[in-house]
Enzyme design. Structure first.
Site, PDB file in Angstrom:
ATOM      1  N   GLY A 223       0.784  -1.227   0.000  1.00 48.95           N
ATOM      2  CA  GLY A 223       0.000   0.000   0.000  1.00 48.95           C
ATOM      3  C   GLY A 223       0.815   1.276   0.000  1.00 48.95           C
ATOM      4  O   GLY A 223       0.265   2.373  -0.015  1.00 48.95           O
ATOM      5  N   HIS A 224       2.147   1.168  -0.009  1.00 50.39           N
ATOM      6  CA  HIS A 224       3.003   2.369   0.105  1.00 50.39           C
ATOM      7  C   HIS A 224       4.123   2.312  -0.909  1.00 50.39           C
ATOM      8  O   HIS A 224       5.260   2.053  -0.526  1.00 50.39           O
ATOM      9  CB  HIS A 224       3.572   2.456   1.519  1.00 50.39           C
ATOM     10  CG  HIS A 224       4.092   3.812   1.888  1.00 50.39           C
ATOM     11  ND1 HIS A 224       5.387   4.208   1.677  1.00 50.39           N
ATOM     12  CD2 HIS A 224       3.478   4.862   2.468  1.00 50.39           C
ATOM     13  CE1 HIS A 224       5.555   5.434   2.129  1.00 50.39           C
ATOM     14  NE2 HIS A 224       4.416   5.853   2.612  1.00 50.39           N
ATOM     15  N   PHE A 225       4.038   2.500  -2.046  1.00 49.99           N
ATOM     16  CA  PHE A 225       2.880   2.749  -2.893  1.00 49.99           C
ATOM     17  C   PHE A 225       2.896   1.694  -3.983  1.00 49.99           C
ATOM     18  O   PHE A 225       3.983   1.385  -4.485  1.00 49.99           O
ATOM     19  CB  PHE A 225       2.974   4.138  -3.515  1.00 49.99           C
ATOM     20  CG  PHE A 225       3.065   5.237  -2.476  1.00 49.99           C
ATOM     21  CD1 PHE A 225       1.920   5.702  -1.842  1.00 49.99           C
ATOM     22  CD2 PHE A 225       4.288   5.783  -2.120  1.00 49.99           C
ATOM     23  CE1 PHE A 225       2.001   6.724  -0.895  1.00 49.99           C
ATOM     24  CE2 PHE A 225       4.370   6.800  -1.168  1.00 49.99           C
ATOM     25  CZ  PHE A 225       3.234   7.271  -0.556  1.00 49.99           C
TER      26      PHE A 225
ATOM     27  N   VAL B 144       7.914   2.624  -1.796  1.00 52.75           N
ATOM     28  CA  VAL B 144       8.852   3.428  -1.018  1.00 52.75           C
ATOM     29  C   VAL B 144       8.717   3.006   0.443  1.00 52.75           C
ATOM     30  O   VAL B 144       7.603   2.895   0.959  1.00 52.75           O
ATOM     31  CB  VAL B 144       8.530   4.939  -1.159  1.00 52.75           C
ATOM     32  CG1 VAL B 144       9.425   5.770  -0.256  1.00 52.75           C
ATOM     33  CG2 VAL B 144       8.662   5.388  -2.599  1.00 52.75           C
TER      34      VAL B 144
END
Length: 149
Positions: A46-48, A53
């Site tokens: 989810g990041h990203f 990252v």
């Protein structure tokens, strides 16, 4: 220190153990460690998804775990608190700066230096680097807490 030795000191486990190996240390002075950043880290979902990252807060947490290791090794070298079960808690952060993104495949080099201990609060200079480039820095604080069985 191997990961097995690290796990004897830190209570963290997957997915929150963020120190893979300690490469060098001198009790009461400094500790250097590494975190291998893999695309398999759960936070990358989810990041990203478009461009993974490592979250800056997790870089700081990796540095905080390194401060706990240095505190443990310092107390051990001084023969203090040997018969107590101790936990070092992350209690403060000042002057946090993020200079570059950390991506899958990077090897995060962590270095923490003990600045002082005042009334049970340990204060450290902390830096994280990738390929020699500074990616994050801060002043971190931790405090020891006795664990009751």
């Amino acid at each position: 220190m191997s990961i097995h030795q690290v796990m004897r000191y830190l209570p963290h486990r997957y997915p929150f153990l963020l120190v893979d190996r300690v490469t060098d240390f001198k009790p009461g002075e400094y500790l250097e460690a590494i975190k291998n950043v893999s695309i398999n880290e759960p936070y990358f979902q989810g990041h990203f998804p478009i461009r993974p990252v490592m979250p800056g807060v997790l870089i700081m947490e990796a540095l905080a775990q390194a401060t706990g290791l240095l505190a443990f090794k310092t107390e051990e070298a001084r023969n203090e608190n040997q018969d107590k079960q101790q936990l070092y808690l992350f209690v403060g952060i000042d002057e946090a700066r993020f200079r570059r993104q950390v991506e899958p495949g990077d090897q995060l080099h962590l270095r923490v230096e003990l600045l002082r201990v005042v009334r049970g609060i340990w204060r450290f200079k902390a830096e994280a680097r990738v390929n020699g480039d500074l990616v994050a820095s801060a002043t971190l604080m931790c405090a020891g807490k006795e664990i009751e069985s």
